[in-house]
Design an enzyme around this catalytic site. Sequence first.
Site, short mmCIF file in Angstrom:
data_model
loop_
_atom_site.label_atom_id
_atom_site.label_comp_id
_atom_site.label_asym_id
_atom_site.label_seq_id
_atom_site.Cartn_x
_atom_site.Cartn_y
_atom_site.Cartn_z
CB THR A 17 -0.91 0.03 1.25
OG1 THR A 17 -1.57 -1.23 1.38
CG2 THR A 17 -1.94 1.13 1.16
NE ARG A 21 5.21 1.05 5.18
CZ ARG A 21 4.17 1.78 5.54
NH1 ARG A 21 3.24 1.26 6.32
NH2 ARG A 21 4.04 3.02 5.14
CB SER A 112 3.74 4.29 8.38
OG SER A 112 2.69 5.13 8.74
CG HIS A 113 0.83 2.18 10.98
ND1 HIS A 113 1.02 2.50 9.66
CD2 HIS A 113 0.29 0.95 11.00
CE1 HIS A 113 0.59 1.50 8.90
NE2 HIS A 113 0.15 0.54 9.69
CE LYS A 125 5.80 6.96 0.97
NZ LYS A 125 4.56 7.68 1.27
CG ASP A 276 1.85 8.01 11.23
OD1 ASP A 276 2.12 9.21 11.06
OD2 ASP A 276 1.84 7.18 10.30
CG ASP A 278 5.04 8.05 8.00
OD1 ASP A 278 4.16 7.75 8.83
OD2 ASP A 278 4.86 7.99 6.77
CG ASP A 280 1.74 9.40 6.84
OD1 ASP A 280 1.64 8.88 7.96
OD2 ASP A 280 1.98 8.75 5.80
NE ARG A 281 -1.46 5.56 9.29
CZ ARG A 281 -1.94 4.33 9.34
NH1 ARG A 281 -2.66 3.96 10.37
NH2 ARG A 281 -1.69 3.47 8.37
CB THR A 343 -6.85 1.31 0.88
OG1 THR A 343 -8.17 1.14 1.39
CG2 THR A 343 -5.89 1.51 2.03
CD GLU A 363 -9.69 3.02 7.33
OE1 GLU A 363 -9.68 2.85 8.56
OE2 GLU A 363 -8.78 2.66 6.57
CB SER A 364 -6.02 4.29 8.03
OG SER A 364 -5.66 5.03 6.87
CE LYS A 375 -1.55 8.07 5.90
NZ LYS A 375 -0.91 7.25 4.85
NE ARG A 495 -5.61 -2.27 7.38
CZ ARG A 495 -4.73 -2.37 8.37
NH1 ARG A 495 -5.12 -2.73 9.58
NH2 ARG A 495 -3.44 -2.13 8.15
C1 VG1 Z 1 -2.83 1.25 5.81
C2 VG1 Z 1 -4.10 2.08 5.81
C3 VG1 Z 1 -4.14 2.98 4.59
C4 VG1 Z 1 -2.87 3.84 4.55
C5 VG1 Z 1 -1.65 2.95 4.61
C6 VG1 Z 1 -0.37 3.74 4.70
O1 VG1 Z 1 -2.80 0.41 4.69
O2 VG1 Z 1 -5.23 1.26 5.84
O3 VG1 Z 1 -5.29 3.76 4.63
O4 VG1 Z 1 -2.83 4.62 3.39
O5 VG1 Z 1 -1.71 2.11 5.76
O6 VG1 Z 1 -0.39 4.62 5.79
P1 VG1 Z 1 -3.21 -1.14 4.75
O7 VG1 Z 1 -2.93 -1.68 3.39
O8 VG1 Z 1 -2.38 -1.77 5.83
O9 VG1 Z 1 -4.66 -1.16 5.13
V1 VG1 Z 1 1.02 5.03 6.55
O10 VG1 Z 1 0.64 6.13 7.67
O11 VG1 Z 1 1.63 3.60 6.71
O12 VG1 Z 1 2.06 5.71 5.35
CO CO Z 2 2.27 7.01 8.31
#
Ligand code: VG1
Ligand code: CO
Length: 542
Positions: A17, A21, A112-113, A125, A276, A278, A280-281, A343, A363-364, A375, A495
């Site tokens: 996504t 990773r 990210s998270h 990325k 989060d 990085d 962006d959330r 997504t 939604e995340s 984001k 999910r």
């Molecule tokens: C998750 C979220 C998605 C978001 C992605 C990257 O992906 O659901 O909405 O864009 O993380 O966010 P997935 O495929 O695990 O549902 V981040 O903050 O990791 O750059």
């Molecule tokens: Co992030």
Amino acid sequence: MISIVETTPYQDQKPGTSGLRKKVPVFQQKNYVENFIQSIFDSVAGYRGETLVIGGDGRFFNRETIQTAIKMASANGFGRVIVGKGGILSTPAASHLIRKNDAFGGIVLSASHNPGGPDEDFGIKYNVGNGGPAPEKITEAIYARTREIDRYAIADLPDIDLDETGVFSAGDMAVEVVDPVTDYAELMEILFDFDAIRALFSSGFRMVFDAMHAVTGPYAVEILERRLGAEPGTARNAVPLEDFGGHHPDPNLVHARDLYDLMMSQNAPDFGAASDGDGDRNLIIGKGIFVTPSDSLALLAANAHLAPGYSAGLKGIARSMPTSAAADRVAEKLGIGLYETPTGWKFFGNLLDAGLATICGEESAGTGSDHVREKDGLWAVLLWLNILAVRRQSLRQIVTEHWATYGRNYYSRHDYEGVDTDDANALMEALRGKLATLPGSSVEGLTVATADDFAYLDPVDGSVSANQGVRVLFEGGSRVVFRLSGTGTSGATLRVYIERFEPEPSRHDMETQAALADLIAAADRIAGIRKHTGRPSPSVIT
Ligand code: VG1
Ligand code: CO
């Protein structure tokens, strides 16, 4: 001196996504990083003499990878690299630097998270010249290249000192080490009414921002405390750590529990927020009220005109398919377009570039606008602050008024983490297999109206992305959506997104899980979640 090093391909370097990773030990395999970076360069053309932005969220393995990327950028003929001091750049700040410097692209190092540390997660990325994540066409080309790569180029140079700002040279290439916050903070000052927010803080308004020991700490201290005058200590856990203090830097109700508990307590401040790994959330919590990310998107869109950067109004709103339809009704009322994408932020880039959308959200806990192509966690916090500064109401008042005007979308996401990959695939396959027979059937007292596997036709470039999540819509507008995560690094994560629209204000104060109980039961009946995963309940409910 430039070395051309022979290498053998790895077969598992498929971007998900949001980039590639994997666990750190996977990235530490011989040439694993080099193969992937060279595959990025081999999949794009025209970068000779151009600028590349490099930065990351500061997690374990960030610095080593940055040194490798700099030496490879030099050997491959880039003219200039811009890198954040200490190797730090939040994802939105990296996006801004790419755009501001008219760079060819950027390499953003983050998972990210996901947790960080020697045995935890890392990620790479690639972002393109508009500042956004590479579109699928490019990530697919990168993946194809990783499967046959046989050599990479690297300059034999000493490491760059990342802890001093200034311009250095790496072979024929210039390396600019920049303060990671300055340019980003300037952009925020253009978008928002800092005087009004300063006045809000000096009137006694209190907030807490939890940086979760991730990348936003320095940004929050500079912007909230220094420039906006919030009390010292407003930014908590503000020192970025390589392992995020051992926590998941995921701003949700599970991992940001301390903040949630504080906001629900008697002496809660007026406003609570978190970001989060990085940056962006965003997580938004008022005194005694949690704002779901889907509602936050709708509320920000409905009130954005109160901030100087958006006073001319919005061109359109875009949301990912699993995000609730709360924003749809705002778009309808504003008479602007609403776009439903798969997504992942990479799907918003074209809409933003084409001027079809101004604000986007997922939604995340991701919200952003056309100021960058990612984001942006702090941006969302600042837009909220700007709105609060103008409206001078509590967050609860603003949210309940919004629901009264537009209706409320009860919404929750149930995650089943670390499920056996075969079991998860079997569940999705079985679900896809029964889509045709679902419409008209009745489950837990609900009648299925339509059921499909979401496919997206990009209105700008005509590309099609299929199999983006199974959605089951019930009569009356409720729905459940099923998809597998594309950001995990072990096993599979299922999910399940659950949504119910309630127009009637007298029914807007139900507990969310109770309001969704019939849909939750229906989701299990339709997908056989317990049967396939062996899990009696979700691992994370947000
Ligand atoms: C998750 C979220 C998605 C978001 C992605 C990257 O992906 O659901 O909405 O864009 O993380 O966010 P997935 O495929 O695990 O549902 V981040 O903050 O990791 O750059
Ligand atoms: Co992030």
